[in-house]
Design an enzyme around this catalytic site. Structure first.
Site, PDB file in Angstrom:
ATOM      1  N   ASP A  55      -6.550  -6.466   4.615  1.00  0.00           N
ATOM      2  CA  ASP A  55      -5.894  -5.151   4.576  1.00  0.00           C
ATOM      3  C   ASP A  55      -5.859  -4.554   5.982  1.00  0.00           C
ATOM      4  O   ASP A  55      -6.905  -4.285   6.570  1.00  0.00           O
ATOM      5  CB  ASP A  55      -6.702  -4.260   3.620  1.00  0.00           C
ATOM      6  N   MET A  81     -12.123   4.448  -0.108  1.00  0.00           N
ATOM      7  CA  MET A  81     -12.736   4.686   1.208  1.00  0.00           C
ATOM      8  C   MET A  81     -13.395   6.057   1.149  1.00  0.00           C
ATOM      9  O   MET A  81     -12.976   7.011   1.825  1.00  0.00           O
ATOM     10  CB  MET A  81     -11.663   4.601   2.301  1.00  0.00           C
ATOM     11  N   ASP A 136      -4.731   3.623  -1.546  1.00  0.00           N
ATOM     12  CA  ASP A 136      -5.776   3.933  -0.567  1.00  0.00           C
ATOM     13  C   ASP A 136      -6.304   5.345  -0.771  1.00  0.00           C
ATOM     14  O   ASP A 136      -5.606   6.331  -0.520  1.00  0.00           O
ATOM     15  CB  ASP A 136      -5.200   3.796   0.850  1.00  0.00           C
ATOM     16  N   MET A 175      -8.944   8.154   0.346  1.00  0.00           N
ATOM     17  CA  MET A 175      -9.755   8.527   1.518  1.00  0.00           C
ATOM     18  C   MET A 175     -10.269   9.954   1.354  1.00  0.00           C
ATOM     19  O   MET A 175      -9.552  10.818   0.846  1.00  0.00           O
ATOM     20  CB  MET A 175      -8.916   8.442   2.789  1.00  0.00           C
ATOM     21  N   SER A 180       0.850  -1.192   0.000  1.00  0.00           N
ATOM     22  CA  SER A 180       0.000   0.000   0.000  1.00  0.00           C
ATOM     23  C   SER A 180       0.882   1.236   0.000  1.00  0.00           C
ATOM     24  O   SER A 180       1.649   1.464   0.945  1.00  0.00           O
ATOM     25  CB  SER A 180      -0.888   0.014   1.244  1.00  0.00           C
ATOM     26  N   MET A 237     -11.361  -5.833   5.858  1.00  0.00           N
ATOM     27  CA  MET A 237     -10.523  -4.884   6.602  1.00  0.00           C
ATOM     28  C   MET A 237     -10.155  -5.492   7.951  1.00  0.00           C
ATOM     29  O   MET A 237     -11.033  -5.908   8.710  1.00  0.00           O
ATOM     30  CB  MET A 237     -11.266  -3.568   6.852  1.00  0.00           C
ATOM     31  N   HIS A 267      -8.444   1.134  -3.638  1.00  0.00           N
ATOM     32  CA  HIS A 267      -9.359   0.905  -2.518  1.00  0.00           C
ATOM     33  C   HIS A 267     -10.026   2.239  -2.191  1.00  0.00           C
ATOM     34  O   HIS A 267      -9.377   3.143  -1.665  1.00  0.00           O
ATOM     35  CB  HIS A 267      -8.519   0.372  -1.346  1.00  0.00           C
ATOM     36  N   HIS A 274      -1.278  -1.359  -4.165  1.00  0.00           N
ATOM     37  CA  HIS A 274      -2.544  -1.012  -3.509  1.00  0.00           C
ATOM     38  C   HIS A 274      -2.574   0.495  -3.239  1.00  0.00           C
ATOM     39  O   HIS A 274      -1.621   1.065  -2.714  1.00  0.00           O
ATOM     40  CB  HIS A 274      -2.642  -1.795  -2.207  1.00  0.00           C
TER      41      HIS A 274
HETATM   42  C1  DX5 Z   1      -6.147   1.508   5.926  1.00  0.00           C
HETATM   43  C2  DX5 Z   1      -5.760   1.183   4.509  1.00  0.00           C
HETATM   44  C3  DX5 Z   1      -4.649   0.219   4.414  1.00  0.00           C
HETATM   45  C4  DX5 Z   1      -3.373   0.694   5.015  1.00  0.00           C
HETATM   46  C5  DX5 Z   1      -2.647  -0.495   5.542  1.00  0.00           C
HETATM   47  O1  DX5 Z   1      -7.254   2.309   5.957  1.00  0.00           O
HETATM   48  O2  DX5 Z   1      -6.857   0.655   3.787  1.00  0.00           O
HETATM   49  O3  DX5 Z   1      -4.430  -0.218   3.066  1.00  0.00           O
HETATM   50  O4  DX5 Z   1      -2.548   1.378   4.133  1.00  0.00           O
HETATM   51  O5  DX5 Z   1      -1.565  -0.020   6.262  1.00  0.00           O
HETATM   52  P1  DX5 Z   1      -0.775  -0.926   7.297  1.00  0.00           P
HETATM   53  O6  DX5 Z   1      -0.237  -2.091   6.520  1.00  0.00           O
HETATM   54  O7  DX5 Z   1       0.255  -0.003   7.800  1.00  0.00           O
HETATM   55  O8  DX5 Z   1      -1.777  -1.354   8.329  1.00  0.00           O
HETATM   56 ZN    ZN Z   2      -6.418  -0.313   1.695  1.00  0.00          ZN
END
Ligand code: DX5
Ligand code: ZN
Length: 221
Positions: free
Chosen positions: A175, A67, A34, A36, A7, A136, A65, A32
């Protein structure tokens, strides 16, 4: 052996291209991303512009992903930016079937994610339509949180549902909080894709960190 999807949330954004290349050379299977929005989750991260930059840095699949609330408003932008997979949260999609169909029509592979408190059983009627389910194992919003025990049990229940439906080939992605300590039991539960952010980009060499996760998977649990 599950795939490994670093990620980039925990990458050094001043050197994003180099870090993605290093992850690719170190054996990453997917990248990956993320996304947000500060609404569905407290944090704000990146948008299509960064996906487009990541696309130029690698030919690995970009696993995006989302969010974000109302993800359907942005699906086309992310596909245009180069996303291969788009995963939306069950919690953000009152018309999940329509959203999943939209992703497929745009030419990307649809996935659906569930938060730690959302039972995988709520996905029973969408499973026939998705290519990936993301479980998750932390509350979404931040990298570097601790793995929530019990996520492996959700993976096992999901596998039971998929086999009851006669579905094969659906990726089961986990994840959050994955590192060489937590990875083995998640893999043993049947996850097919492991996402890791801080364990890969946090400190030390990116490729050594990927190797450390792979090595941990070779150990029986
Ligand atoms: C969290 C994300 C993850 C995050 C994982 O909201 O969806 O993908 O980057 O990070 P680590 O591996 O540090 O938990
Ligand atoms: Zn993620």
């Amino acid at each position: 052996m599950p795939l490994i999807a670093p990620s980039i949330l925990s990458a050094d954004f001043t050197r994003l291209g180099e870090q993605i290349e290093e992850a690719e050379q170190g054996g990453a299977d997917w990248i990956h991303v993320d996304v947000m929005d500060g609404h569905f989750v407290p944090n704000i991260t990146i948008g299509p512009l960064v996906v487009e930059a990541a696309r130029r840095a690698t030919e690995l699949p970009l696993d995006v992903h989302l969010m974000i609330e109302e993800p359907e408003r942005y699906l086309a932008d992310f596909v245009q930016a180069g996303a291969n997979r788009l995963t939306v949260h069950q919690e953000t999609c009152p018309h999940l079937h329509r959203t999943v169909q939209q992703i497929r029509e745009l030419g990307a592979l649809p996935g659906v994610a569930v938060n730690p408190a959302t039972p995988v059983e709520t996905l029973a009627d969408i499973l026939p339509f998705v290519d990936l389910v993301l479980v998750m194992s932390v509350n979404p919003g931040f990298g570097g949180q601790s793995y929530i025990e019990g996520s492996s049990a959700k993976v096992r229940r999901l596998i039971g549902m998929l086999s009851a439906q006669g579905r094969r080939g659906v990726e089961i992605e986990v994840d959050g909080g994955i590192d060489p300590k937590t990875a083995p039991s998640i893999a043993a539960a049947g996850a097919t894709v492991l996402v890791a952010g801080s364990a890969i980009f946090g400190s030390g060499s990116i490729s050594a960190n990927i190797q450390a996760i792979r090595k941990s998977l070779a150990v029986e649990v």
